[in-house]
Design a protein around this motif. Structure first.
Motif, PDB file in Angstrom:
ATOM      1  N   ARG A 308       0.848  -1.188   0.000  1.00 58.77           N
ATOM      2  CA  ARG A 308       0.000   0.000   0.000  1.00 58.77           C
ATOM      3  C   ARG A 308       0.883   1.236   0.000  1.00 58.77           C
ATOM      4  NH1 ARG A 308      -3.982   0.066   4.424  1.00 58.77           N
ATOM      5  NH2 ARG A 308      -4.077  -2.185   4.121  1.00 58.77           N
ATOM      6  N   PHE A 309       0.361   2.326  -0.512  1.00 54.95           N
ATOM      7  CA  PHE A 309       1.082   3.594  -0.483  1.00 54.95           C
ATOM      8  C   PHE A 309       0.082   4.729  -0.653  1.00 54.95           C
ATOM      9  CE2 PHE A 309       1.159   2.151  -4.902  1.00 54.95           C
ATOM     10  CZ  PHE A 309       0.656   3.245  -5.575  1.00 54.95           C
ATOM     11  N   SER A 310       0.499   5.921  -0.262  1.00 58.32           N
ATOM     12  CA  SER A 310      -0.298   7.136  -0.407  1.00 58.32           C
ATOM     13  C   SER A 310       0.680   8.281  -0.639  1.00 58.32           C
ATOM     14  CB  SER A 310      -1.154   7.388   0.834  1.00 58.32           C
ATOM     15  OG  SER A 310      -1.838   8.630   0.733  1.00 58.32           O
ATOM     16  N   LEU A 311       0.720   8.792  -1.867  1.00 62.44           N
ATOM     17  CA  LEU A 311       1.707   9.788  -2.257  1.00 62.44           C
ATOM     18  C   LEU A 311       1.029  10.983  -2.911  1.00 62.44           C
ATOM     19  CD1 LEU A 311       4.355   7.394  -3.876  1.00 62.44           C
ATOM     20  CD2 LEU A 311       4.328   8.251  -1.527  1.00 62.44           C
ATOM     21  N   PHE A 312       1.675  12.149  -2.806  1.00 62.56           N
ATOM     22  CA  PHE A 312       1.182  13.359  -3.460  1.00 62.56           C
ATOM     23  C   PHE A 312       2.381  14.258  -3.763  1.00 62.56           C
ATOM     24  CE2 PHE A 312       1.090  14.046   1.096  1.00 62.56           C
ATOM     25  CZ  PHE A 312       1.697  15.281   1.247  1.00 62.56           C
ATOM     26  N   PRO A 313       2.278  15.161  -4.734  1.00 70.35           N
ATOM     27  CA  PRO A 313       3.393  16.049  -5.074  1.00 70.35           C
ATOM     28  C   PRO A 313       3.775  16.948  -3.902  1.00 70.35           C
ATOM     29  CG  PRO A 313       1.752  16.045  -6.823  1.00 70.35           C
ATOM     30  CD  PRO A 313       1.153  15.303  -5.673  1.00 70.35           C
ATOM     31  N   GLY A 314       5.078  17.074  -3.664  1.00 67.64           N
ATOM     32  CA  GLY A 314       5.573  17.884  -2.560  1.00 67.64           C
ATOM     33  C   GLY A 314       5.827  17.109  -1.286  1.00 67.64           C
ATOM     34  N   GLN A 315       5.394  15.854  -1.225  1.00 65.61           N
ATOM     35  CA  GLN A 315       5.579  15.032  -0.034  1.00 65.61           C
ATOM     36  C   GLN A 315       7.039  14.584   0.078  1.00 65.61           C
ATOM     37  OE1 GLN A 315       3.467  11.335  -0.235  1.00 65.61           O
ATOM     38  NE2 GLN A 315       3.467  11.030   1.978  1.00 65.61           N
ATOM     39  N   VAL A 316       7.628  14.758   1.250  1.00 65.10           N
ATOM     40  CA  VAL A 316       8.995  14.320   1.510  1.00 65.10           C
ATOM     41  C   VAL A 316       8.934  12.945   2.154  1.00 65.10           C
ATOM     42  CG1 VAL A 316      11.194  14.851   2.623  1.00 65.10           C
ATOM     43  CG2 VAL A 316       9.742  16.701   1.786  1.00 65.10           C
ATOM     44  N   ILE A 317       9.623  11.972   1.574  1.00 63.59           N
ATOM     45  CA  ILE A 317       9.547  10.592   2.044  1.00 63.59           C
ATOM     46  C   ILE A 317      10.937   9.980   2.094  1.00 63.59           C
ATOM     47  CG2 ILE A 317       7.212  10.228   1.146  1.00 63.59           C
ATOM     48  CD1 ILE A 317       8.461   8.766  -1.250  1.00 63.59           C
ATOM     49  N   GLY A 318      11.054   8.909   2.871  1.00 69.12           N
ATOM     50  CA  GLY A 318      12.234   8.072   2.867  1.00 69.12           C
ATOM     51  C   GLY A 318      11.911   6.763   2.157  1.00 69.12           C
ATOM     52  N   VAL A 319      12.782   6.326   1.255  1.00 70.69           N
ATOM     53  CA  VAL A 319      12.536   5.137   0.440  1.00 70.69           C
ATOM     54  C   VAL A 319      13.640   4.120   0.700  1.00 70.69           C
ATOM     55  CG1 VAL A 319      12.170   4.230  -1.876  1.00 70.69           C
ATOM     56  CG2 VAL A 319      11.386   6.542  -1.304  1.00 70.69           C
ATOM     57  N   ASP A 320      13.243   2.922   1.052  1.00 68.90           N
ATOM     58  CA  ASP A 320      14.163   1.812   1.239  1.00 68.90           C
ATOM     59  C   ASP A 320      14.002   0.872   0.044  1.00 68.90           C
ATOM     60  OD1 ASP A 320      15.886  -0.076   2.172  1.00 68.90           O
ATOM     61  OD2 ASP A 320      14.734  -0.593   3.965  1.00 68.90           O
ATOM     62  N   PHE A 546       1.148  22.561   7.602  1.00 68.00           N
ATOM     63  CA  PHE A 546      -0.261  22.819   7.369  1.00 68.00           C
ATOM     64  C   PHE A 546      -0.617  22.698   5.889  1.00 68.00           C
ATOM     65  CE2 PHE A 546       0.010  24.993  11.508  1.00 68.00           C
ATOM     66  CZ  PHE A 546      -1.116  24.488  12.118  1.00 68.00           C
ATOM     67  N   TYR A 547       0.365  22.876   5.019  1.00 68.90           N
ATOM     68  CA  TYR A 547       0.103  22.755   3.584  1.00 68.90           C
ATOM     69  C   TYR A 547       1.306  22.081   2.931  1.00 68.90           C
ATOM     70  CZ  TYR A 547      -2.275  23.792  -0.766  1.00 68.90           C
ATOM     71  OH  TYR A 547      -2.955  23.673  -1.955  1.00 68.90           O
ATOM     72  N   PRO A 548       1.368  20.731   2.985  1.00 65.19           N
ATOM     73  CA  PRO A 548       2.530  20.013   2.440  1.00 65.19           C
ATOM     74  C   PRO A 548       2.510  19.849   0.931  1.00 65.19           C
ATOM     75  CG  PRO A 548       0.963  18.450   3.374  1.00 65.19           C
ATOM     76  CD  PRO A 548       0.416  19.819   3.654  1.00 65.19           C
ATOM     77  N   LEU A 549       1.426  20.219   0.258  1.00 67.88           N
ATOM     78  CA  LEU A 549       1.299  20.018  -1.183  1.00 67.88           C
ATOM     79  C   LEU A 549       2.118  21.058  -1.954  1.00 67.88           C
ATOM     80  CD1 LEU A 549      -0.213  18.465  -3.449  1.00 67.88           C
ATOM     81  CD2 LEU A 549      -2.008  20.198  -3.285  1.00 67.88           C
ATOM     82  N   TYR A 550       2.870  20.593  -2.952  1.00 68.77           N
ATOM     83  CA  TYR A 550       3.620  21.502  -3.818  1.00 68.77           C
ATOM     84  C   TYR A 550       3.764  20.852  -5.193  1.00 68.77           C
ATOM     85  CZ  TYR A 550       7.152  24.586  -5.714  1.00 68.77           C
ATOM     86  OH  TYR A 550       7.823  25.474  -6.509  1.00 68.77           O
ATOM     87  N   PRO A 551       3.490  21.569  -6.265  1.00 68.33           N
ATOM     88  CA  PRO A 551       3.017  22.958  -6.310  1.00 68.33           C
ATOM     89  C   PRO A 551       1.546  23.074  -5.901  1.00 68.33           C
ATOM     90  CG  PRO A 551       3.144  22.057  -8.515  1.00 68.33           C
ATOM     91  CD  PRO A 551       3.717  21.009  -7.618  1.00 68.33           C
ATOM     92  N   ALA A 552       1.188  24.248  -5.395  1.00 73.06           N
ATOM     93  CA  ALA A 552      -0.192  24.483  -4.975  1.00 73.06           C
ATOM     94  C   ALA A 552      -1.085  24.650  -6.200  1.00 73.06           C
ATOM     95  CB  ALA A 552      -0.274  25.736  -4.108  1.00 73.06           C
ATOM     96  N   PRO A 553      -2.351  24.226  -6.115  1.00 75.51           N
ATOM     97  CA  PRO A 553      -3.268  24.390  -7.253  1.00 75.51           C
ATOM     98  C   PRO A 553      -3.596  25.852  -7.513  1.00 75.51           C
ATOM     99  CG  PRO A 553      -4.444  23.591  -5.321  1.00 75.51           C
ATOM    100  CD  PRO A 553      -2.993  23.565  -4.974  1.00 75.51           C
ATOM    101  N   ALA A 554      -4.151  26.113  -8.676  1.00 74.96           N
ATOM    102  CA  ALA A 554      -4.546  27.477  -9.032  1.00 74.96           C
ATOM    103  C   ALA A 554      -5.565  28.001  -8.030  1.00 74.96           C
ATOM    104  CB  ALA A 554      -5.124  27.503 -10.445  1.00 74.96           C
ATOM    105  N   GLY A 555      -5.413  29.248  -7.638  1.00 80.15           N
ATOM    106  CA  GLY A 555      -6.317  29.854  -6.677  1.00 80.15           C
ATOM    107  C   GLY A 555      -5.767  29.911  -5.272  1.00 80.15           C
TER     108      GLY A 555
END
Length: 646
Positions: A308-320, A546-555
């Motif tokens: 299982r995984f849950s990823l989004f742009p801008g998320q900082v993760i460690g990968v093994d 509070f806002y880990p998403l990058y790049p932020a959506p329009a608006g």
């Protein structure tokens, strides 16, 4: 097209029921000129708003799904119309057929359509919304005028009656967390809970210690002057901090080079990116390393070995995993949350909790030796319905607070909503600041004066507040002439963190939950239930932002140069309040810490919107029993949280 559609649904953890459902979904793509990814995005919103379960796309749901797409496209078309506003048949049906105040578009299945003709309904609608000719500008042929601010007194006097005032269900409890706890939390004997309201009002609200940890953007700070170098430094620091904390607390040897070929197992840290401009999926995930150690190189991430995984742009993760070619990192494990501790040392410049100052002219307050019972009422805007600017929902909320006498009332914007029809049309006869002061500020002043010096109010702005700076993070409100002699009103930034006695609370009015929901790429094993909303909310705590998403959506006017001091969580939160257009909820989020420590728990609350269209929305009431010595074992079992429909 059919196979592409099946793959797109599967990439977002959904399974089509059979071949017939696949053909119907393909037909929907053709009917609405949608790509498979766009149709799946619509389905995700429909799935969340309708509170469906199981992750299966059933044929019985497609008729309601078609109606949902039609509604969303109509709303998108309306938002493009900047010079006029019109009403469709659905708006007329809602006004005349619904007396319950429910949002029928979010119900599944929808209510039955009334049998009145469109002509009769239109006549009734125009009659009900009719106002004096002197209070409106020139009429546009083919459009229905909205009442201006001059009709406010008529609305307050009950003539004509508004749809909000005619709702039949008021203060209906929709959900309760820990409903076995008593409604009245008090140190007095139980029989005191049944006192008459008049007698209860004679007891003053007990004073609580409110300290501010993070005020967002400071007043007078220049914003939207961020340079490319500043954006780069912020993202680079996030990756390096994450790697340092994982190496320290997990005892892992972090390899700083993400794109170096190696036959041995490696553990790297980087930021999730998408290889294109579309939505992230399991085939388009890239991992970007730090510039200092990896020169900013990106490597493709292979997720096939993960359960299982849950990823989004801008998320900082460690990968093994393994990177035998240097171009593709095969992941066997992902660490997607930073281990938390009670006293966080991520921000070294942050002063200890006991030394932080209160936004109060009386100076810092001493932290109480023993915790006491707390009660809060939390609501998010809009605070007025879309058919007028009379602020009837706000009046009802303050009446509820007068009856319940909470220690704290948290009001989160927008207060003067830039999306309100009258504001968009310019059909107002006062400045936006005057509307805020006269309609919101004056009512809050009256509430504080009536409730006594012990009652506290926190105001949090929104980027949709047209009388405030359009930037995120935001500075606190500047309200000239606000009468607050007892220092009961605290003006917080967006986002903001404060503590009430020993309860740490964080607030953010940007709809980060909906943004993460639309950008997330996730996978769970077939037949396994997954709490999607809870998983999305946990990213805020896990990423300490509070806002880990990058790049932020329009608006979203995100100013990255201000994020280190404003967007980052300065401490472990007990309560996280994130208003969203998604369905209101209360989630218990558990975060892992060091092996020698017990798990920490955060209550994530989406109170919903106080006003939805022309009807009432929802708000939240929270009652917390006193904390004992081992507070981590109690929280949140000693808290009763209710979502109430206004």
């Amino acid at each position: 097209m059919e196979q592409e559609l099946v793959d797109e649904f599967a990439a977002n953890s959904f399974v089509l029921e059979d071949q017939e459902v696949t053909k119907q979904c393909t037909s929907l793509c053709a009917s609405f000129a949608l790509k498979p990814a766009e149709l799946v995005s619509y389905w995700e919103l429909f799935y969340l708003n309708s509170r469906l379960e199981g992750g299966r796309v059933l044929g019985s749901q497609l008729d309601y799904f078609r109606q949902f797409i039609q509604k969303e496209q109509r709303e998108a078309f309306r938002r493009k119309q900047t010079d006029f506003h019109f009403y469709s048949q659905d708006d007329v049906d809602m006004l005349l057929a619904s007396e319950t105040g429910e949002d029928e578009d979010n119900q599944f299945p929808p209510a039955k359509t009334p049998t009145k003709t469109l002509q009769d309904m239109s006549k009734s609608f125009v009659t009900q919304m009719d106002i004096d000719d002197g209070s409106m500008g020139p009429k546009t042929p083919g459009s229905v005028n909205m009442p201006s601010l001059k009709s406010k007194s008529r609305l307050e006097n009950g003539s004509p009656a508004t749809p909000f005032s005619q709702r039949s269900t008021k203060l209906k409890v929709q959900f309760v967390l820990n409903k076995d706890l008593p409604d009245m939390i008090t140190d007095e004997p139980t029989e005191m809970a049944s006192e008459d309201d008049v007698v209860r009002r004679l007891r003053p609200v007990e004073y609580t210690n409110l300290q501010v940890s993070n005020v967002g953007l400071k007043l007078g700070t220049r914003f939207m002057f961020d340079r490319t170098e500043e954006k780069f430094n912020v993202l680079e620091k996030r990756i390096k901090n994450y790697a340092e904390i994982l190496a320290d607390r997990e005892g892992l040897a972090v390899d700083n080079q993400v794109s170096v070929a190696s036959q041995e197992r490696t553990f790297v840290v980087g930021m999730v990116c998408c290889d294109g401009e579309g939505h992230l999926n399991d085939k388009s995930v890239l991992l970007q390393g730090s510039v200092e150690y990896s020169s900013g190189h990106r490597v493709r991430l292979d997720l096939n070995m993960l359960e299982r995984f849950s990823l989004f742009p801008g998320q900082v993760i460690g990968v093994d995993g393994h990177n035998p070619s240097g171009h593709c990192l095969v992941a066997s494990r992902i660490v997607d949350s930073i281990p938390m501790s009670v006293k966080d040392d991520l921000l070294e410049s942050q002063a200890p909790q006991a030394k932080r100052q209160v936004l109060d002219d009386s100076g810092p307050l001493a932290v109480p030796k023993a915790s006491k019972a707390l009660s809060m009422v939390i609501a998010a805007g809009p605070f007025t319905t879309s058919d007028n600017l009379a602020y009837e929902p706000l009046v009802e909320l303050l009446d509820f607070a007068r009856k319940k006498q909470p220690n704290l009332l948290v009001l989160m914007g927008p207060f003067v909503d830039s999306e309100h029809p009258q504001v968009k049309q310019g059909a107002v006869d006062r400045t936006f600041q005057e509307i805020f002061v006269e309609e919101v500020g004056s009512r809050i002043e009256e509430y504080c004066e009536e409730m006594g010096s012990g009652a506290r109010v926190v105001l949090v702005p929104s980027v949709r507040d047209c009388h405030h700076d359009f930037v995120f993070p935001q500075s606190p409100f500047v309200v000239p002439g606000l009468k607050d002699p007892e220092h009961q009103i605290t003006l917080l930034g967006n986002p903001g963190v404060f503590s009430l006695n020993e309860l740490a609370i964080g607030c953010c009015t940007v709809d980060v939950l909906r943004h993460l929901s639309s950008e997330e790429a996730s996978w769970v094993p077939a037949g396994t239930s997954s709490d999607r909303l809870g998983r999305i909310a946990s990213h805020i705590i896990g990423q300490r932002s509070f806002y880990p998403l990058y790049p932020a959506p329009a608006g979203v006017p995100l100013d990255l140069s201000r994020s280190p001091e404003a967007l980052q969580l300065p401490q472990q939160l007990d309560v996280l309040v994130t208003p969203s257009d998604l369905s209101p909820f209360v989630k218990t989020l558990s975060q892992p810490v060091r092996e020698s420590q017990a798990g920490l728990t955060t209550l994530c609350i989406n109170p919903g919107r106080l006003a939805k269209g022309m009807y009432g929305g929802t708000f939240t009431e929270m009652l917390a029993n006193p904390m004992l010595n081992d507070r981590k074992e109690q929280w949140p079992n000693n808290a009763k949280v209710s979502i109430i429909r206004l």
